[in-house]
Design a protein around this motif. Structure first.
Motif, PDB file in Angstrom:
ATOM      1  N   PHE A  23      -6.578  -4.070  13.866  1.00 42.05           N
ATOM      2  CA  PHE A  23      -7.263  -2.930  13.246  1.00 42.05           C
ATOM      3  C   PHE A  23      -6.679  -1.607  13.729  1.00 42.05           C
ATOM      4  N   VAL A  24      -6.414  -1.497  15.042  1.00 43.40           N
ATOM      5  CA  VAL A  24      -5.871  -0.249  15.582  1.00 43.40           C
ATOM      6  C   VAL A  24      -4.477   0.008  15.023  1.00 43.40           C
ATOM      7  N   GLU A  25      -3.643  -1.025  14.980  1.00 44.25           N
ATOM      8  CA  GLU A  25      -2.294  -0.853  14.446  1.00 44.25           C
ATOM      9  C   GLU A  25      -2.332  -0.443  12.981  1.00 44.25           C
ATOM     10  N   ARG A  26      -3.224  -1.053  12.218  1.00 50.62           N
ATOM     11  CA  ARG A  26      -3.352  -0.693  10.807  1.00 50.62           C
ATOM     12  C   ARG A  26      -3.802   0.761  10.653  1.00 50.62           C
ATOM     13  N   GLY A  27      -4.760   1.175  11.503  1.00 44.41           N
ATOM     14  CA  GLY A  27      -5.238   2.550  11.422  1.00 44.41           C
ATOM     15  C   GLY A  27      -4.160   3.560  11.745  1.00 44.41           C
ATOM     16  N   GLU A  28      -3.376   3.315  12.800  1.00 43.19           N
ATOM     17  CA  GLU A  28      -2.319   4.250  13.169  1.00 43.19           C
ATOM     18  C   GLU A  28      -1.218   4.297  12.109  1.00 43.19           C
ATOM     19  N   LEU A  29      -0.916   3.131  11.512  1.00 39.84           N
ATOM     20  CA  LEU A  29       0.121   3.091  10.476  1.00 39.84           C
ATOM     21  C   LEU A  29      -0.344   3.832   9.222  1.00 39.84           C
ATOM     22  N   LEU A  30      -1.606   3.632   8.848  1.00 38.20           N
ATOM     23  CA  LEU A  30      -2.138   4.345   7.687  1.00 38.20           C
ATOM     24  C   LEU A  30      -2.189   5.844   7.944  1.00 38.20           C
ATOM     25  N   LEU A  31      -2.579   6.236   9.160  1.00 36.71           N
ATOM     26  CA  LEU A  31      -2.664   7.656   9.485  1.00 36.71           C
ATOM     27  C   LEU A  31      -1.311   8.342   9.352  1.00 36.71           C
ATOM     28  N   GLU A  32      -0.253   7.684   9.817  1.00 39.99           N
ATOM     29  CA  GLU A  32       1.075   8.300   9.784  1.00 39.99           C
ATOM     30  C   GLU A  32       1.514   8.632   8.361  1.00 39.99           C
ATOM     31  N   HIS A  33       1.379   7.681   7.441  1.00 45.79           N
ATOM     32  CA  HIS A  33       1.883   7.905   6.084  1.00 45.79           C
ATOM     33  C   HIS A  33       0.859   8.634   5.218  1.00 45.79           C
ATOM     34  N   THR A  36       0.812  -1.219   0.000  1.00 52.23           N
ATOM     35  CA  THR A  36       0.000   0.000   0.000  1.00 52.23           C
ATOM     36  C   THR A  36       0.842   1.265   0.000  1.00 52.23           C
ATOM     37  N   LEU A  37       1.983   1.264   0.686  1.00 51.97           N
ATOM     38  CA  LEU A  37       2.765   2.478   0.880  1.00 51.97           C
ATOM     39  C   LEU A  37       3.164   3.173  -0.421  1.00 51.97           C
ATOM     40  N   PRO A  38       3.708   2.473  -1.421  1.00 53.15           N
ATOM     41  CA  PRO A  38       4.073   3.199  -2.658  1.00 53.15           C
ATOM     42  C   PRO A  38       2.877   3.847  -3.341  1.00 53.15           C
ATOM     43  N   LYS A  39       1.706   3.253  -3.216  1.00 54.75           N
ATOM     44  CA  LYS A  39       0.523   3.812  -3.864  1.00 54.75           C
ATOM     45  C   LYS A  39       0.078   5.103  -3.187  1.00 54.75           C
ATOM     46  N   LEU A  40       0.308   5.213  -1.865  1.00 53.80           N
ATOM     47  CA  LEU A  40      -0.083   6.434  -1.166  1.00 53.80           C
ATOM     48  C   LEU A  40       0.741   7.632  -1.623  1.00 53.80           C
ATOM     49  N   HIS A  41       2.005   7.402  -1.937  1.00 56.45           N
ATOM     50  CA  HIS A  41       2.910   8.495  -2.300  1.00 56.45           C
ATOM     51  C   HIS A  41       3.166   8.564  -3.805  1.00 56.45           C
ATOM     52  N   ALA A  42       2.326   7.896  -4.601  1.00 53.28           N
ATOM     53  CA  ALA A  42       2.581   7.843  -6.043  1.00 53.28           C
ATOM     54  C   ALA A  42       2.284   9.158  -6.739  1.00 53.28           C
ATOM     55  N   THR A  51      -4.229  12.132  -4.827  1.00 57.12           N
ATOM     56  CA  THR A  51      -3.731  11.599  -3.551  1.00 57.12           C
ATOM     57  C   THR A  51      -4.884  11.249  -2.620  1.00 57.12           C
ATOM     58  N   SER A  52      -5.909  12.086  -2.578  1.00 52.61           N
ATOM     59  CA  SER A  52      -7.064  11.823  -1.709  1.00 52.61           C
ATOM     60  C   SER A  52      -7.760  10.530  -2.115  1.00 52.61           C
ATOM     61  N   TYR A  53      -7.970  10.329  -3.431  1.00 54.73           N
ATOM     62  CA  TYR A  53      -8.626   9.108  -3.882  1.00 54.73           C
ATOM     63  C   TYR A  53      -7.756   7.874  -3.631  1.00 54.73           C
ATOM     64  N   ARG A  54      -6.460   8.019  -3.769  1.00 54.86           N
ATOM     65  CA  ARG A  54      -5.572   6.887  -3.471  1.00 54.86           C
ATOM     66  C   ARG A  54      -5.637   6.526  -1.990  1.00 54.86           C
ATOM     67  N   ILE A  55      -5.643   7.530  -1.122  1.00 58.44           N
ATOM     68  CA  ILE A  55      -5.733   7.255   0.313  1.00 58.44           C
ATOM     69  C   ILE A  55      -7.055   6.565   0.638  1.00 58.44           C
ATOM     70  N   ALA A  56      -8.143   7.029   0.039  1.00 61.86           N
ATOM     71  CA  ALA A  56      -9.456   6.453   0.333  1.00 61.86           C
ATOM     72  C   ALA A  56      -9.555   5.006  -0.142  1.00 61.86           C
ATOM     73  N   ASN A  57      -9.181   4.736  -1.370  1.00 59.08           N
ATOM     74  CA  ASN A  57      -9.363   3.398  -1.931  1.00 59.08           C
ATOM     75  C   ASN A  57      -8.306   2.407  -1.441  1.00 59.08           C
ATOM     76  N   GLU A  58      -7.028   2.808  -1.474  1.00 61.10           N
ATOM     77  CA  GLU A  58      -5.981   1.908  -1.004  1.00 61.10           C
ATOM     78  C   GLU A  58      -6.059   1.726   0.512  1.00 61.10           C
ATOM     79  N   GLY A  59      -6.430   2.796   1.233  1.00 61.25           N
ATOM     80  CA  GLY A  59      -6.573   2.678   2.682  1.00 61.25           C
ATOM     81  C   GLY A  59      -7.707   1.763   3.081  1.00 61.25           C
ATOM     82  N   ALA A 109       1.585  12.090   2.968  1.00 60.70           N
ATOM     83  CA  ALA A 109       1.213  12.246   1.557  1.00 60.70           C
ATOM     84  C   ALA A 109       0.189  13.363   1.382  1.00 60.70           C
ATOM     85  N   PHE A 110      -0.802  13.456   2.280  1.00 58.07           N
ATOM     86  CA  PHE A 110      -1.845  14.472   2.169  1.00 58.07           C
ATOM     87  C   PHE A 110      -1.266  15.870   2.398  1.00 58.07           C
TER      88      PHE A 110
END
Length: 655
Positions: free
Chosen positions: A320-330, A178-184, A191-199, A334-335
């Motif tokens: 779920f919590v770990e995934r949420g915090e990791l997604l929030l950080e990156h 997921t990470l490369p797609k967030l910063h692509a 970027t917003s649509y990538r965060i929404a769909n990939e996240g 990107a945002f």
């Protein structure tokens, strides 16, 4: 009459069911409850509990009848529990640790069984019996049962750990994808649509929305699975109001939660739930890369957006919590980068001019410019001189430094000095008492006295038997032989006594030089404590004199130092600074270069180099301070100075 435990097929079936539960049941509550029921039922206990050992604390997993005995209300019983749990959970290597700890209180017998592995205790099983019936229980059967339960608990813990590792491995595999797609992209909308769909895919949630917070104004930029957003719809407006209230609070929000929402939050939350028909909502606030201008001196970063995570049912996603915090950080990075790019001046002009960049990418122009630049750089690299400095690390010590070691094993009985105290050469520092040497001396004195008595007896016998008949000449010869042997024994014992006396005298440690004691408080570390032969006891240094800088130079760099010393024909200059005083530069002169390569550091093979530091440079330098030094090896071309690592690699490894 001994009380019988569950035996035979009944006990085997009980343990088999518990083993299957340990391998298949991921939740600790059901397993610990079954384990406690098995332990209490099999041993006919009136109460019991299972405690998990978490570092130095204890967590009650399950209990059966323990609360009724007063574990939460009786302070004395609570103190007994804490002390017994501490004893039961001691590591096996400690003295006094035991697999079972027994305590009694108000007619009840409490027994604590520690489940331990090779490192430490991880579980304590507590059983409570009536004091009158405890003697009737078969202790060996209980011990075997507890050993079986301990092994089952260890299997359960390993199963939980394996499941946790599997989930984390899945987490990082998904995150790596997921990470490369967030910063692509750097465009805000994309970027917003990538965060929404990939996240949404990364979180395994049902819907993920991305909102922008701009000076209190909330706008929904992207929703997973939706190509366009109707900003006037009731659901979008309710979500914007909901995010606005949460952003003003400044903290992330999750529903449902254990805390009670305020009236303002409850109102907007209920309005959105009525429109969205969702079961779970989690709003994560994204913050900018750096504090705002008006708060530049603080660590508070302004909120630039929010992630709205929604789940339509009560399903539980692993980590779920770990995934949420990791997604929030990156996603925040990107945002925020996309927002910063969208606010750049002349951005449109720069994007338009990108199409003309191809004019400057012609092959021939690049080759010509590259060739010219290479020639210029090569000429400068070969003509511009630069200082060749070899870096090294080491420590600094006074030249007059002496370490005193224990001449024999014994006990420190008299300490005459303290830390930082001044001593004179020959002054008494401390005394060591060696009971072994004293005992050897007493034994040797006893043997010496006995040998002397025997020798005197033989001499008297010879005087009394001077006039004797020829038939007794054999006994006189034997006396002469015994006398000669005893004289050798007495002489040997005298030499041994002399050696022992010298060893006992050496137990009085005296200062070899005038100086100051630099080792730590001897009273605290050595007073009336045993020491072993060869153990370092005291360090004395003359701090006012010259110092010795002991450096470790890499084997691949030492040739530059040797060649420079031969070329200059004098001691090389060294500039160094101490880790404790990095702002002060000091100088030294190389005095000795080692001849043996040693691998004593993590840097690889090194060679020792000593440099003399003048007393004026020592100042308040503490012995043993870490030093970073540069050895000045003369001048050479700047190209070699900058690329000598690469040149050495090519010269010695390739050519």
């Amino acid at each position: 009459m001994t009380s019988q435990l569950f035996t035979g097929d009944k006990l085997d079936a009980l343990l088999d069911d518990l083993t299957d539960l340990a391998q298949t049941e991921p939740h600790s509550g059901a397993f610990f409850q079954s384990m406690l029921n098995a332990a209490v039922g099999a041993t006919h206990a009136v109460a019991g509990a299972i405690w998990s050992v978490v570092e130095v604390n204890y967590r009650l997993e399950k209990e059966l009848g323990l609360v009724q005995l007063g574990i939460g209300t009786d302070d004395q019983l609570q103190a007994i529990h804490e002390e017994a749990l501490a004893c039961a959970s001691q590591p096996p290597s400690q003295e006094g640790s035991s697999s079972v700890v027994k305590r009694s209180y108000e007619g009840k017998a409490y027994r604590f069984f520690g489940c331990k592995d090779q490192n430490a205790a991880y579980l304590v099983i507590e059983l409570v019996h009536d004091a009158n019936s405890i003697a009737a229980i078969d202790e060996s059967s209980v011990a075997r049962l507890m050993a079986a339960l301990s092994e089952i608990a260890k299997d359960f813990r390993n199963s939980q750990l394996l499941e946790r590792l599997r989930k984390e491995d899945s987490l990082w595999a998904d995150f790596k994808e997921t990470l490369p797609k967030l910063h692509a992209s750097i465009q805000l909308e994309e970027t917003s649509y990538r965060i929404a769909n990939e996240g949404r895919t990364f979180l395994h949630c049902d819907r993920l929305s991305v909102a922008r917070v701009d000076r209190g104004k909330i706008s929904i930029l992207a929703v997973s699975g939706v190509s366009s957003i109707e900003s006037r719809s009731k659901q979008v407006r309710a979500l914007e109001s909901f995010v606005g209230v949460i952003s003003r609070m400044g903290e992330s929000f999750r529903y449902p939660s254990n805390t009670t929402e305020g009236p303002e939050v409850s109102e907007v939350l209920q309005a959105y739930l009525d429109e969205a028909r969702t079961e779970q909502v989690w709003i994560l606030l994204m913050r900018d890369r750096m504090p705002a201008t008006e708060t530049r001196g603080s660590d508070v970063r302004p909120i630039c957006g929010a992630l709205v995570i929604e789940i339509f049912d009560s399903k539980e996603t692993p980590l779920f919590v770990e995934r949420g915090e990791l997604l929030l950080e990156h996603a925040s990075i990107a945002f925020a980068n996309a927002i910063a790019y969208s606010q750049m001046p002349l951005r449109r002009l720069g994007e338009s001019l990108q199409g003309y960049a191809a004019l400057y990418r012609r092959v021939y122009a690049k080759l010509i410019l590259g060739f010219v630049a290479t020639l210029i750089a090569l000429g400068l690299a070969l003509t511009v001189p630069s200082e060749l400095n070899i870096e090294a690390r080491g420590t600094i010590q006074p030249v007059a430094l002496r370490h005193l070691y224990a001449p024999a094993s014994g006990e420190v009985v008299n300490i005459q000095i303290a830390h930082q105290s001044e001593v004179q050469s020959g002054s008494l520092l401390m005394e060591i008492r060696s009971r072994e040497l004293e005992l050897r001396k007493e034994e040797l004195l006893t043997l010496h006295a006995s040998a002397q008595e025997k020798l005197r007896a033989i001499e008297v016998s010879r005087l009394q038997n001077r006039k004797i008949n020829p038939l007794e000449s054999i006994s006189i010869g034997e006396l002469s032989a015994n006398e000669s042997e005893l004289r050798e024994v007495v002489a040997s014992q005298k030499e041994q006594l002399s050696v022992l006396n010298a060893m006992l005298a050496s137990l009085q440690l005296k200062s070899p030089i005038d100086g100051r004691v630099i080792s730590w408080d001897q009273t605290e570390t050595l007073d009336h404590r045993p020491v072993q032969i060869g153990q370092k006891l005291i360090s004395i240094a003359a701090l006012e004199g010259d110092g010795r800088l002991q450096l470790r130079v890499l084997d691949e760099d030492i040739r530059h130092v040797v060649n420079a010393q031969k070329k200059i024909a004098e001691d090389l200059s060294v500039t160094f600074s101490l880790a404790s005083d990095p702002g002060v530069k000091r100088t030294a002169r190389v005095t000795q270069i080692g001849t043996t390569v040693e691998s004593l550091t993590d840097q690889g093979p090194t060679l020792r180099l000593d440099a003399l530091v003048d007393a004026r440079e020592m100042g308040n330098v503490r012995p043993g301070a870490t030093a970073t030094a540069r050895i000045h090896c003369g001048k050479t071309c700047i190209g070699y100075v900058w690329t000598r690592r690469l040149w050495d690699f090519l010269y010695y490894r390739i050519f």
